[in-house]
Design a protein around this motif. Structure first.
Motif, PDB file in Angstrom:
ATOM      1  N   PHE A   1       0.861  -1.143  -0.090  1.00 13.92           N
ATOM      2  CA  PHE A   1       0.004  -0.071   0.093  1.00 13.92           C
ATOM      3  C   PHE A   1       0.856   1.169  -0.100  1.00 13.92           C
ATOM      4  O   PHE A   1       1.460   1.539   0.879  1.00 13.92           O
ATOM      5  CB  PHE A   1      -0.841  -0.021   1.145  1.00 13.92           C
TER       6      PHE A   1
ATOM      7  N   ALA B   1       2.978  -4.562   2.630  1.00 13.13           N
ATOM      8  CA  ALA B   1       2.136  -5.427   3.740  1.00 13.13           C
ATOM      9  C   ALA B   1       2.476  -6.735   3.559  1.00 13.13           C
ATOM     10  O   ALA B   1       2.083  -7.616   4.578  1.00 13.13           O
ATOM     11  CB  ALA B   1       0.779  -5.114   3.411  1.00 13.13           C
TER      12      ALA B   1
ATOM     13  N   GLU C   1       2.681 -10.875  14.558  1.00 18.61           N
ATOM     14  CA  GLU C   1       2.426  -9.807  15.315  1.00 18.61           C
ATOM     15  C   GLU C   1       1.652  -8.836  14.711  1.00 18.61           C
ATOM     16  O   GLU C   1       1.149  -8.936  13.486  1.00 18.61           O
ATOM     17  CB  GLU C   1       3.597  -8.989  15.578  1.00 18.61           C
TER      18      GLU C   1
ATOM     19  N   GLY D   1       0.632  -8.512   8.359  1.00 17.37           N
ATOM     20  CA  GLY D   1       0.182  -8.697   7.105  1.00 17.37           C
ATOM     21  C   GLY D   1      -0.896  -9.915   6.939  1.00 17.37           C
ATOM     22  O   GLY D   1      -1.185 -10.196   5.819  1.00 17.37           O
TER      23      GLY D   1
ATOM     24  N   TYR E   1      -8.373  -7.460  -1.991  1.00 16.16           N
ATOM     25  CA  TYR E   1      -7.464  -6.908  -2.556  1.00 16.16           C
ATOM     26  C   TYR E   1      -6.788  -7.743  -3.458  1.00 16.16           C
ATOM     27  O   TYR E   1      -6.785  -8.577  -3.820  1.00 16.16           O
ATOM     28  CB  TYR E   1      -6.120  -6.668  -1.545  1.00 16.16           C
TER      29      TYR E   1
ATOM     30  N   GLU F   1      -9.024 -14.000  12.892  1.00 14.57           N
ATOM     31  CA  GLU F   1      -8.918 -13.614  14.193  1.00 14.57           C
ATOM     32  C   GLU F   1     -10.253 -13.916  14.919  1.00 14.57           C
ATOM     33  O   GLU F   1     -10.917 -12.974  15.626  1.00 14.57           O
ATOM     34  CB  GLU F   1      -8.510 -12.249  14.386  1.00 14.57           C
TER      35      GLU F   1
ATOM     36  N   SER G   1      -4.072  -2.067  10.811  1.00 20.08           N
ATOM     37  CA  SER G   1      -4.680  -3.341  11.213  1.00 20.08           C
ATOM     38  C   SER G   1      -5.222  -3.537  12.442  1.00 20.08           C
ATOM     39  O   SER G   1      -5.359  -2.263  13.165  1.00 20.08           O
ATOM     40  CB  SER G   1      -3.317  -4.316  11.421  1.00 20.08           C
TER      41      SER G   1
ATOM     42  N   ASN H   1      -3.552  -2.819  15.608  1.00 19.39           N
ATOM     43  CA  ASN H   1      -2.886  -1.603  15.703  1.00 19.39           C
ATOM     44  C   ASN H   1      -3.815  -0.536  16.011  1.00 19.39           C
ATOM     45  O   ASN H   1      -3.533   0.862  16.734  1.00 19.39           O
ATOM     46  CB  ASN H   1      -1.806  -1.195  14.242  1.00 19.39           C
TER      47      ASN H   1
ATOM     48  N   GLY I   1      -7.237  -8.512  20.238  1.00 15.48           N
ATOM     49  CA  GLY I   1      -6.540  -8.431  19.058  1.00 15.48           C
ATOM     50  C   GLY I   1      -5.210  -8.173  19.012  1.00 15.48           C
ATOM     51  O   GLY I   1      -4.517  -7.763  18.076  1.00 15.48           O
TER      52      GLY I   1
HETATM   53  N1  LIG Z   1      -6.245  -0.589   2.929  1.00 13.06           N
HETATM   54  C1  LIG Z   1      -5.074  -0.184   3.437  1.00 13.06           C
HETATM   55  N2  LIG Z   1      -4.286   0.789   3.139  1.00 13.06           N
HETATM   56  C2  LIG Z   1      -2.974   1.084   3.735  1.00 13.06           C
HETATM   57  N3  LIG Z   1      -2.445   0.173   4.409  1.00 13.06           N
HETATM   58  C3  LIG Z   1      -2.877  -0.648   4.745  1.00 13.06           C
HETATM   59  C4  LIG Z   1      -4.190  -1.266   4.388  1.00 13.06           C
HETATM   60  N4  LIG Z   1      -4.515  -2.458   5.061  1.00 13.06           N
HETATM   61  C5  LIG Z   1      -3.485  -2.680   5.473  1.00 13.06           C
HETATM   62  N5  LIG Z   1      -2.423  -1.848   5.654  1.00 13.06           N
HETATM   63  C6  LIG Z   1      -1.314  -1.958   6.549  1.00 13.06           C
HETATM   64  O1  LIG Z   1      -0.759  -3.208   5.827  1.00 13.06           O
HETATM   65  C7  LIG Z   1      -0.024  -3.720   7.165  1.00 13.06           C
HETATM   66  C8  LIG Z   1      -0.434  -5.173   7.295  1.00 13.06           C
HETATM   67  O2  LIG Z   1      -1.725  -4.914   7.771  1.00 13.06           O
HETATM   68  P1  LIG Z   1      -2.812  -6.279   8.334  1.00 13.06           P
HETATM   69  O3  LIG Z   1      -4.132  -5.683   8.512  1.00 13.06           O
HETATM   70  O4  LIG Z   1      -2.817  -7.093   7.385  1.00 13.06           O
HETATM   71  O5  LIG Z   1      -2.046  -6.701   9.640  1.00 13.06           O
HETATM   72  P2  LIG Z   1      -2.404  -7.874  10.315  1.00 13.06           P
HETATM   73  O6  LIG Z   1      -1.364  -9.067  10.417  1.00 13.06           O
HETATM   74  O7  LIG Z   1      -3.789  -8.450  10.144  1.00 13.06           O
HETATM   75  O8  LIG Z   1      -2.678  -7.418  11.990  1.00 13.06           O
HETATM   76  P3  LIG Z   1      -3.491  -7.525  13.187  1.00 13.06           P
HETATM   77  O9  LIG Z   1      -3.012  -8.551  13.887  1.00 13.06           O
HETATM   78  O10 LIG Z   1      -3.135  -6.378  13.966  1.00 13.06           O
HETATM   79  O11 LIG Z   1      -4.798  -7.774  12.482  1.00 13.06           O
HETATM   80  C9  LIG Z   1      -0.059  -2.613   8.089  1.00 13.06           C
HETATM   81  O12 LIG Z   1       0.945  -1.920   8.245  1.00 13.06           O
HETATM   82  C10 LIG Z   1      -1.355  -1.804   7.872  1.00 13.06           C
HETATM   83  O13 LIG Z   1      -1.361  -0.611   8.145  1.00 13.06           O
END
Ligand SMILES: Nc1ncnc2c1ncn2[C@@H]1O[C@H](COP(=O)(O)OP(=O)(O)OP(=O)(O)O)[C@@H](O)[C@H]1O
Ligand SMILES: [Mg+2]
Lengths: 504, 356
Positions: A17, A22, A41, A45, A57, A167, A405, A408, A433
């Protein structure tokens, strides 16, 4: 009959992104009858990878092979047509509709809605997969666990053979997790493929046949068998270092003085959204410098209790006092020094238009003024300072919270609320989460708030978490407080029996 | 013992301005191009040459001082009407009531003129008309806000319905108490010169445009730089989050909708005192709806609204030349307008999909 190819092969998926990578070159495979855990963590991603599989996506590079054929998944409807279904981290049901109506929205079929026939099919399917779902219930009245079952049912009824669960357990109580896992086992035995994201290693060990660990968008371990790796190894792979256990908190040092308690509820009677009596004759006090845990089966009145304490819900009877001041509105509670971590941060604390900095002042304190405007410089300073002090390492200040995410987002809300100089902290499921390292840090911060003199009320369904943190646990059952347990008597069995209405 | 948490998200820098502005410009150009191409097909089918039509439109609309002035005059109420949509939109509200609020603005201005007309000093008279128009528009929008707050009526419905009521109020007034003469077309008496908006320099452009430009800046600043603007963004983005942060969501809803109404009221005043000079049954016809579309085209952003209002005004002015130069009816310009809207919709939808 054995199949000689995986149900799903992910080959080198990559997605960025803008500046943020990601996912980078992630590969994994899922066989029929396999439960595959995806761990890592916050921000690793995981959700991004799953959304690429489900067609939300579009990957920048890499490909998907489904059932032995290369698959182009341009949209979720493509995915559903192939037989891929997904339950998102934030559930997406329409609360104002019934279960059957929600499922009708997802199911391909005639234009005309034959709810009667559909209900029969729903009942039949929920029977077959071991999901207890009442097709006539309003979704708005269901607990999170029940909504999740509806989502899973919806996915199964659209013909999915690969079920993706992002999750699912972080919003569930332990008993609900067990129920969910029974459903997952059902699916495994019927040769479905399941991909499940979780932050809890014991869950990986209980349910998963294989696992893939992501860190910073890369698969650091792919398709491993969890039992061949120790906890320490897995944690190390996830966060890149080891995480120490939480130290049992030292007992409260200062005995509470004669001053008014941080929170005092007396004779509270309160209705739920559905109209039934959710709180019955609640009397409780949280003293300053004390951390009180609320345990209970989901839907025992915890939500209403928090809302009443924060002036967000008007009780039918009884009084709420924060620091001695009677509270009748949210504004009054905030003025009296309350801070809160809501149960569902995405629904209750996040404004999609705002960036991280913009969220930091959404804390009920007067906005830092500069003429008619907001003193953003000062906000940025306090934000940086809060981030520094709390150490939850929020996303960059200009990032829009809606694109962060799940974990976060929770870290932004936690940093905002727990950095306040609050007299009362009401935290509902604070570690929801979060990855292992952040769970630990959040618990430390809650204890720090307590030691700084705040009254802290923590609602959680995780008894181990409560027993590790609380100076006292109150157990709720059916809208009433069914018992109080002191650390000396902390014991899963007796608390569990209070939760279901028995005696300790 | 403190756990330190590593996070790749912590170190990111914002995208530079150019890379953010470019897609917006591309979107506008792309949208217009698509609409013009499709419209060409239509012209060809009618046997008219698109080249002649477009050069004709270009020459007669943009190269003649008179039509340029006309565009500015026509865009003025559209800017204000669109701002009247944009402010409530920030609070998550859909104001479809521009039509009625503009009419009420005209009525308010006319009422002030009839009431204080002869006695007041000229400058004071205009101020009185302006204030009265703002109050009338704000009250009209306030009715919808009150219906929402008291009875939970969706403001998109109530503002729309109030448009029809406003028209009835207008018709009642100009057929009955305010009618100039019992014979002929129903209309109010024409404004005296002191009550007409003066022109800018030696043009036919009334000073309303100055007010509109100033208010666009003011609205921009109010939305993006004030505490109130922050609060209504929060209330509009997530009312539950606003409530939990102790914000008075009801007051914010009321204020956003009423300020929108006041802006539409000003549009009505300018249309009345700068263009029409009389209230007729057709007063302000379609201004509110066109403004709504302009605001939508501009995605509720104050400065893009200026461009969108200009585009709509130019389209309307060029309708006449289309008839003369290409021999197709002037109303065909509405088809072009519709194409533009559909193209915008298409672009918005495809962007959503890409971003989802
Ligand atoms: N639509 C988006 N636009 C910009 N950045 C994004 C978007 N979706 C995710 N990201 C970024 O991509 C990265 C991975 O996010 P992701 O949601 O896949 O994490 P995750 O592993 O599911 O984390 P969590 O355990 O917190 O759910 C993060 O840095 C997030 O900010
Ligand atoms: Mg996620």
């Amino acid at each position: 009959m054995t199949l000689c190819h995986p149900l799903l092969e992910v080959l080198g998926l990559t997605k960025s992104f803008g500046e943020i990578k990601a996912a980078t070159d992630v590969s994994l495979e899922v066989w029929p009858g396999e439960v595959h855990a995806l761990v890592g963590e916050n921000g690793a991603g995981k959700s991004t990878l799953l959304k690429m599989i489900y067609g939300v996506y579009h990957p920048d590079a890499g490909q998907l092979v489904f059932d032995g054929h290369e698959a182009v998944v341009a949209s979720p409807s493509d995915a559903r047509r192939l037989g891929i279904g997904m339950v998102f981290q934030d559930l997406r049901l329409v609360p104002a509709l019934t279960v059957a109506e929600n499922i009708a929205l997802a199911i391909p079929g005639g234009v005309r809605l034959r709810l009667g026939a559909l209900r029969a099919r729903i009942d039949e399917a929920s029977e077959r997969f071991g999901l207890a779902v009442d097709s006539r219930a309003w979704v708005g009245h269901l607990s999170i666990g029940e909504r999740q079952r509806v989502e899973i049912l919806k996915v199964l009824m659209t013909g999915a053979r690969l079920v993706i669960l992002d999750e699912p357990t972080s919003v569930l109580a332990p008993q609900e997790v067990e129920a969910l896992f029974r459903v997952v086992e059902h699916l495994r035995s019927q040769d479905f493929g399941v991909v499940i994201v979780t932050h809890k290693l014991d869950e990986v060990r209980t349910i998963a046949d294989r696992a893939t660990v992501l860190r910073g968008g890369r698969a650091v371990l792919s398709n491993i068998v969890p039992s061949q790796h120790s906890d320490a190894e897995l944690v190390e792979a996830m966060v890149g270092r080891s995480v120490a256990d939480l130290q049992r908190p030292p007992a409260r040092t200062s005995e509470p003085n004669g001053a008014a308690p941080a929170l005092e509820l007396a004779g509270i009677e309160c209705a739920s959204d559905g109209g039934h009596l959710a709180l019955k004759a609640i009397k409780l006090a949280v003293r300053s410098g004390e951390l009180v845990g609320i345990a209970g089966v989901a839907g025992s009145g915890q939500r209403e209790l928090c809302e009443v304490a924060l002036g967000l819900r008007r009780p039918r009877a009884g009084t709420v006092r924060i620091n001695g001041t009677q509270v009748r509105s949210a504004a009054a509670a905030l003025a009296a020094g309350a801070a809160s971590v809501p149960e569902d941060p995405v629904a209750d604390a996040v404004v999609s238009r705002l960036d991280v900095t913009g969220h930091m002042i959404l804390n009920g304190r007067p906005l830092p003024a500069r003429r008619l405007g907001i003193d953003w410089r000062k906000v940025r300073e306090t934000t940086a300072d809060a981030d520094q002090r709390l150490g939850l390492r929020m996303a960059a200040p200009h990032r829009r919270v809606s694109e962060l995410s799940g974990g976060n987002i929770q870290r932004v809300v936690l940093t905002r609320e727990l950095s306040l100089d609050a007299t009362l902290v009401v935290a509902a499921y604070p570690s929801r989460g979060l990855d292992i390292a952040n769970v630990r840090r959040t618990q430390e911060i809650l204890l720090e708030r307590r030691d700084a003199g705040a009254g802290v009320l923590v609602v959680s369904e995780d008894l181990d978490e409560l027993m590790g943190l609380a100076d006292r646990i109150l157990v709720m059952h059916d809208g009433a407080i069914s018992g109080e347990v002191l650390p000396a008597a902390f014991d899963r069995q007796s608390i569990g029996s209070l939760m279901t209405g028995g005696a300790a | 013992m403190t756990a330190v948490v590593a996070d790749p998200e912590a170190e990111q820098t914002p995208a530079p301005l150019l890379s953010r502005a470019l897609p917006v410009v591309m979107r506008w150009v792309g949208t217009l191009a698509v609409a013009l191409v499709v419209f060409s097909v239509l012209l060809l089918l009618k046997g008219a040459s698109p080249v002649t039509a477009y050069t004709g439109i270009w020459e007669s609309t943009f190269l003649r001082s008179r039509s340029l002035q006309e565009i500015v005059v026509q865009m003025t109420p559209l800017v204000l009407g669109a701002l009247a949509v944009a402010v409530p939109a920030r609070a998550g509200l859909t104001n479809v009531g521009g039509e009625g609020q503009i009419i009420m603005g005209g009525v308010g201005a006319c009422g002030a003129f009839l009431f204080v007309g002869e006695t007041a000093a000229p400058g004071l008279l205009l101020v009185a008309m302006l204030v009265s128009a703002m109050v009338a528009g704000a009250v009209w929008a306030g009715i919808a806000a009150a219906m929402r707050l008291v009875a939970g009526v969706n403001e998109a419905i109530s503002t729309l319905l109030l448009n029809f009521v406003a028209l009835d109020v207008l018709l009642f007034l100009i057929y009955q108490p305010w009618r100039e003469s019992p014979v002929g077309q129903p209309a109010t008496v024409e404004l005296v010169d002191a009550a007409k908006l003066p022109f800018v320099a030696a043009t036919r452009i009334n000073v309303g445009i100055v007010l509109a430009l100033v208010l666009a800046v003011v609205v921009y600043l109010a939305l993006s730089r004030t505490r109130w603007g922050y609060k209504i963004s929060v209330a509009g983005g997530n009312a539950e989050a606003a409530r939990r942060a102790g914000l008075n969501v009801r007051l914010l809803v009321l204020s956003a909708l009423m300020i929108g109404g006041a802006l539409a009221g000003i549009a009505g005043m300018i249309q009345f005192a700068g263009v029409e000079y009389k209230l007729r049954p057709s007063f302000g016809y379609q201004l509110g709806y066109t403004s709504f579309l302009a605001c939508w085209l501009a995605r509720h952003q104050p400065f893009p609204i200026l461009v969108a209002a200009f585009v709509f005004a130019a389209l309307s002015v060029s309708g006449d030349s289309l008839q003369l130069d290409a021999g197709v009816p002037a109303a065909s310009i509405h088809v072009l307008t519709a194409f533009i809207l559909i193209a915008v919709l298409g672009f918005t939808a495809s962007r959503r999909k890409a971003a989802a």
